[in-house]
Design a protein around this motif. Structure first.
Motif, PDB file in Angstrom:
ATOM      1  N   PHE A 220       0.965  -1.244   0.007  1.00 36.96           N
ATOM      2  CA  PHE A 220       0.069  -0.194  -0.020  1.00 36.96           C
ATOM      3  C   PHE A 220       0.794   1.333   0.055  1.00 36.96           C
ATOM      4  O   PHE A 220       1.694   1.391   0.756  1.00 36.96           O
ATOM      5  CB  PHE A 220      -0.808  -0.042   1.504  1.00 36.96           C
ATOM      6  CG  PHE A 220      -1.809  -1.202   1.339  1.00 36.96           C
ATOM      7  CD1 PHE A 220      -3.125  -0.847   0.551  1.00 36.96           C
ATOM      8  CD2 PHE A 220      -1.591  -2.300   1.736  1.00 36.96           C
ATOM      9  CE1 PHE A 220      -4.013  -2.127   0.784  1.00 36.96           C
ATOM     10  CE2 PHE A 220      -2.246  -3.475   1.895  1.00 36.96           C
ATOM     11  CZ  PHE A 220      -3.737  -3.226   1.283  1.00 36.96           C
ATOM     12  N   LEU A 221       0.637   2.398  -0.940  1.00 36.47           N
ATOM     13  CA  LEU A 221       1.320   3.563  -0.980  1.00 36.47           C
ATOM     14  C   LEU A 221       0.505   4.573  -0.745  1.00 36.47           C
ATOM     15  O   LEU A 221      -0.633   4.865  -1.428  1.00 36.47           O
ATOM     16  CB  LEU A 221       2.063   3.747  -2.234  1.00 36.47           C
ATOM     17  CG  LEU A 221       2.766   4.885  -2.568  1.00 36.47           C
ATOM     18  CD1 LEU A 221       3.637   5.037  -1.557  1.00 36.47           C
ATOM     19  CD2 LEU A 221       3.134   5.157  -3.912  1.00 36.47           C
ATOM     20  N   PHE A 222       0.640   5.252   0.244  1.00 30.90           N
ATOM     21  CA  PHE A 222      -0.320   6.429   0.708  1.00 30.90           C
ATOM     22  C   PHE A 222       0.277   7.841   0.140  1.00 30.90           C
ATOM     23  O   PHE A 222       1.530   8.035   0.830  1.00 30.90           O
ATOM     24  CB  PHE A 222      -0.474   6.572   2.083  1.00 30.90           C
ATOM     25  CG  PHE A 222      -1.550   5.271   2.484  1.00 30.90           C
ATOM     26  CD1 PHE A 222      -2.891   4.998   2.206  1.00 30.90           C
ATOM     27  CD2 PHE A 222      -0.919   4.130   3.234  1.00 30.90           C
ATOM     28  CE1 PHE A 222      -3.274   3.924   2.594  1.00 30.90           C
ATOM     29  CE2 PHE A 222      -1.399   2.867   3.538  1.00 30.90           C
ATOM     30  CZ  PHE A 222      -2.802   2.878   3.273  1.00 30.90           C
TER      31      PHE A 222
ATOM     32  N   GLU B 120       9.191   5.585  -9.182  1.00 31.84           N
ATOM     33  CA  GLU B 120       9.123   4.020  -8.757  1.00 31.84           C
ATOM     34  C   GLU B 120      10.248   3.917  -7.716  1.00 31.84           C
ATOM     35  O   GLU B 120      10.060   2.925  -6.950  1.00 31.84           O
ATOM     36  CB  GLU B 120      10.021   3.559 -10.168  1.00 31.84           C
ATOM     37  CG  GLU B 120       8.962   3.475 -11.258  1.00 31.84           C
ATOM     38  CD  GLU B 120       9.348   2.552 -12.486  1.00 31.84           C
ATOM     39  OE1 GLU B 120       8.447   1.766 -12.916  1.00 31.84           O
ATOM     40  OE2 GLU B 120      10.588   2.768 -12.744  1.00 31.84           O
ATOM     41  N   THR B 121      11.181   4.891  -7.394  1.00 33.63           N
ATOM     42  CA  THR B 121      11.779   4.775  -6.194  1.00 33.63           C
ATOM     43  C   THR B 121      10.767   4.939  -4.879  1.00 33.63           C
ATOM     44  O   THR B 121      11.007   4.190  -3.909  1.00 33.63           O
ATOM     45  CB  THR B 121      12.881   6.019  -6.053  1.00 33.63           C
ATOM     46  OG1 THR B 121      13.728   6.000  -7.115  1.00 33.63           O
ATOM     47  CG2 THR B 121      13.734   5.798  -4.855  1.00 33.63           C
ATOM     48  N   LEU B 122       9.880   5.891  -5.031  1.00 32.41           N
ATOM     49  CA  LEU B 122       8.886   6.185  -3.977  1.00 32.41           C
ATOM     50  C   LEU B 122       7.951   4.875  -3.910  1.00 32.41           C
ATOM     51  O   LEU B 122       7.775   4.364  -2.870  1.00 32.41           O
ATOM     52  CB  LEU B 122       7.688   7.126  -4.460  1.00 32.41           C
ATOM     53  CG  LEU B 122       6.781   7.564  -3.653  1.00 32.41           C
ATOM     54  CD1 LEU B 122       7.458   8.387  -2.358  1.00 32.41           C
ATOM     55  CD2 LEU B 122       5.836   8.577  -3.992  1.00 32.41           C
ATOM     56  N   LEU B 123       7.550   4.203  -5.033  1.00 29.05           N
ATOM     57  CA  LEU B 123       7.071   2.975  -4.717  1.00 29.05           C
ATOM     58  C   LEU B 123       7.921   1.831  -4.194  1.00 29.05           C
ATOM     59  O   LEU B 123       7.280   1.072  -3.167  1.00 29.05           O
ATOM     60  CB  LEU B 123       6.839   2.288  -6.214  1.00 29.05           C
ATOM     61  CG  LEU B 123       5.685   2.999  -6.807  1.00 29.05           C
ATOM     62  CD1 LEU B 123       5.360   2.301  -8.371  1.00 29.05           C
ATOM     63  CD2 LEU B 123       4.197   3.068  -6.327  1.00 29.05           C
ATOM     64  N   ARG B 124       8.999   1.649  -4.277  1.00 27.60           N
ATOM     65  CA  ARG B 124       9.991   0.782  -3.673  1.00 27.60           C
ATOM     66  C   ARG B 124      10.308   1.078  -1.957  1.00 27.60           C
ATOM     67  O   ARG B 124      10.119   0.213  -1.300  1.00 27.60           O
ATOM     68  CB  ARG B 124      11.183   0.628  -4.269  1.00 27.60           C
ATOM     69  CG  ARG B 124      11.586   0.049  -5.664  1.00 27.60           C
ATOM     70  CD  ARG B 124      12.582  -0.491  -6.149  1.00 27.60           C
ATOM     71  NE  ARG B 124      13.537   1.108  -6.326  1.00 27.60           N
ATOM     72  CZ  ARG B 124      13.642   1.725  -7.530  1.00 27.60           C
ATOM     73  NH1 ARG B 124      12.956   1.341  -8.671  1.00 27.60           N
ATOM     74  NH2 ARG B 124      14.182   2.724  -7.429  1.00 27.60           N
ATOM     75  N   GLU B 125      10.417   2.497  -1.977  1.00 30.52           N
ATOM     76  CA  GLU B 125      10.929   2.833  -0.470  1.00 30.52           C
ATOM     77  C   GLU B 125       9.784   3.165   0.257  1.00 30.52           C
ATOM     78  O   GLU B 125       9.887   3.134   1.690  1.00 30.52           O
ATOM     79  CB  GLU B 125      11.751   3.943  -0.698  1.00 30.52           C
ATOM     80  CG  GLU B 125      13.140   3.557  -1.235  1.00 30.52           C
ATOM     81  CD  GLU B 125      13.944   4.492  -1.423  1.00 30.52           C
ATOM     82  OE1 GLU B 125      13.874   5.726  -0.960  1.00 30.52           O
ATOM     83  OE2 GLU B 125      15.265   4.634  -2.009  1.00 30.52           O
TER      84      GLU B 125
END
Length: 594
Positions: A340-342, A362-367
């Protein structure tokens, strides 16, 4: 739901199909010895490594490992699921797909013709909206809106985005030429009717997003207003070909863009999907004005091993995420992952990707993506006072009720361990130290796993399975070779070999394609496919000798195991067992206890 496709029909379909003819209709093949070759359609290459065997009715790429039979090829090449692939192969042979008796009978020929006509009309409507975006006298207004939103002409074309003109009768005039066509337009909700029986277009003065099903057919539309104020989106209502809870916007495009999807991301809006695709993030999908349903989750997990649910960080976003989690629990299985990404307040994927670009997004998705387990416990713990025994008991009860819905054995173990950690707090560390001490006191020998194919050190079971896959007629040619006569307690994986040999022996004329189809959906199907990924030229030279030699090795393996089992008894052996040991020592090989 219509019944299953009969197994006999699928077998007959495979028997009718020449895989060379089928593949050549999509990828131009060239003769190369007894096989056919081409550059692989499933990965980029300059020299051909994609081989199709007419004898085995089987394809294999030595570059990327893609392999399978005729149905597998259609699934991969046309990006269809199994039932649709069978229907496509049946059409290739001009056959009708029968159905077994189920809870609901299949559609009649008249209903099938009606549905086919519905799809055709929806496709025509989609082209009409695209044409209006280019040709309508007020085209500048929607074009300017799309430019302001940062959409390129290429991405607008790729998603078939169009414009519903402001007139009340654009679609109605174009397609409602007969009473029958007007009724069809009503049924598909392209036009509507008021209390005075006046009929007019359902969508007017809106940006139009065609919604495609898994096979790329237009089944509905989402229309966005050009000026804010009131509801932004108007979606097609449910029709005989459109069911919101079973479809996802952008799913077809994501599968077309990625031969093998590693990840799918659920976002909230059509514009988010399109904007992300424009920036090269071509694995986003959106639900159609509904929450994420169990059918959506099942559809996503079938397509990719990692699912990311992207929501606003506010209360509404977190509640939507929790509903998605609840719907996902029964669909979870080992080997797949849900996160889950908020997003920060005021941001959505559309605006964020334009600020950051693909790499940072995509870095945000991973981290920043939160694993399901973390979100699960964070949300639950907020509901209970874990500082008291009563609160811990209530948390344990609530968590276990959710965990029991999960069918993934390893995930269940890990979640229960995490729950134990949350409940025990500091005392959990002491328990772990005790577990480590216990593990150090009790060692366990590692067993060889028959499910790890290795060309240089292949067990007799794997060798026999591989030979039967490549040369299934060996089972009928050597009826004296009977794996069922051996003891599965002594030979790991023997149960798979027994099933394989029994099937091959029961068929008069089969090939690799038949065998793969028979075991599709079997628990060992993935392992059998792995066996075929090893270079099999050597197995084609003397398959009969290899088959006999490998079975003899199995017999020796059983005799050795039995000898060791008896010797381990020592003085506790009975007279009969002592006689058996004597006979074993007189065989061709003498076995000694290790």
């Amino acid at each position: 739901m219509a019944g299953r496709i009969p197994k006999d029909f699928i077998d007959d379909l495979i028997a009718r199909t020449d895989i060379v003819e089928l593949v050549d209709s999509r990828v131009k093949l060239k003769k190369a010895g007894k096989n056919y070759q081409a550059c692989c359609p499933f990965h980029s290459e300059k020299s051909p490594s994609f081989t199709v065997s007419q004898d085995k009715q089987f394809y294999h790429c030595f570059g990327c490992g893609a392999h399978g039979n005729a149905i597998s090829f259609i699934i991969e090449y046309d990006r269809l699921e199994f039932p649709e692939a069978v229907e496509e192969l049946a059409r290739f042979h001009s056959l009708e797909v029968p159905r077994e008796q189920g809870a609901k009978p299949g559609p009649t020929p008249q209903q099938k013709a009606q549905i086919a006509d519905d799809y055709q009309l929806m496709e025509q409507a989609s082209r009409f909206f695209e044409h209006q975006l280019k040709q309508h006298e007020q085209k500048n207004k929607p074009i300017e809106y799309l430019k302001q939103r940062g959409l390129s002409g290429e991405i607008v074309k790729a998603f078939g985005i169009g414009y519903a003109p402001p007139e009340w009768d654009g679609i109605y005039k174009q397609f409602g030429t007969t009473p029958e066509k007007q009724q069809q337009l009503l049924d598909l909700k392209l036009i509507t009717e008021n209390d005075n029986r006046r009929r007019y277009d359902f969508f007017r003065d809106r940006i139009m997003f065609p919604i495609r099903d898994k096979r790329g057919r237009v089944i509905g539309f989402g229309g966005r207003v050009l000026e804010d104020g009131g509801p932004k989106y108007l979606n097609s209502p449910e029709t005989r070909i459109f069911h919101k809870g079973h479809e996802l916007y952008g799913f077809y495009q994501a599968k077309q863009a990625n031969r093998k999807l590693e990840r799918l991301m659920i976002v909230e809006g059509y514009m988010d999907v399109v904007a992300l695709a424009q920036f090269g993030i071509d694995y986003a999908v959106a639900s159609l004005g509904t929450s994420t349903t169990p059918e959506h989750i099942q559809m996503l997990f079938r397509a990719a091993p990692e699912i990311i649910c992207c929501y606003d960080g506010d209360r509404a976003g977190r509640e939507a995420a929790w509903r998605a989690l609840e719907n996902a629990l029964p669909q979870l299985k080992d080997g797949v992952e849900m996160k889950f990404l908020f997003l920060p307040d005021g941001e959505d994927p559309d605006t964020l990707v334009r600020q950051t670009g693909k790499e940072q997004f995509e870095t945000l998705l991973r981290e920043k993506s939160v694993p399901l387990s973390q979100f699960f416990f964070e949300n639950l713990i907020q509901q209970f006072n874990v500082g008291s025994s009563e609160g811990k008991a209530a948390l344990t009860k609530a968590a276990n009720e959710y965990i029991e819905q999960i069918n993934a054995e390893n995930l269940v173990v890990l979640l229960k361990e995490e729950l134990r950690k949350k409940i025990k707090g500091d005392s959990y560390k002491a328990d772990i130290l005790e577990d480590i001490k216990q593990a150090n006191r009790v060692g366990k020998a590692q067993k060889l796993d028959y499910q790890l194919p290795n060309k240089n050190n292949m067990s007799p079971v794997r060798k026999l399975l591989r030979l039967l896959l490549l040369h299934p007629n060996l089972a009928r040619q050597h009826p004296d070779i009977q794996p069922a006569a051996l003891n599965p307690d002594f030979i790991k994986g023997l149960h798979v070999l027994i099933k394989m040999q029994a099937f091959c022996a029961s068929q008069s004329a089969i090939n690799t394609g038949h065998v793969l189809e028979h075991f599709r959906g079997d628990p060992e199907a993935k392992f059998l496919q792995q066996l075929l990924q090893i270079d099999h030229d050597a197995d084609d030279k003397r398959p009969d000798k290899l088959y006999i030699d490998s079975f003899n090795r199995l017999i020796e393996q059983q005799l050795k195991a039995r000898y060791q089992q008896l010797m381990a008894k020592g003085s506790a052996m009975t007279k009969e067992e002592m006689q058996e040991v004597k006979l074993l020592t007189q065989t061709k090989a003498t076995y000694s206890a290790e």
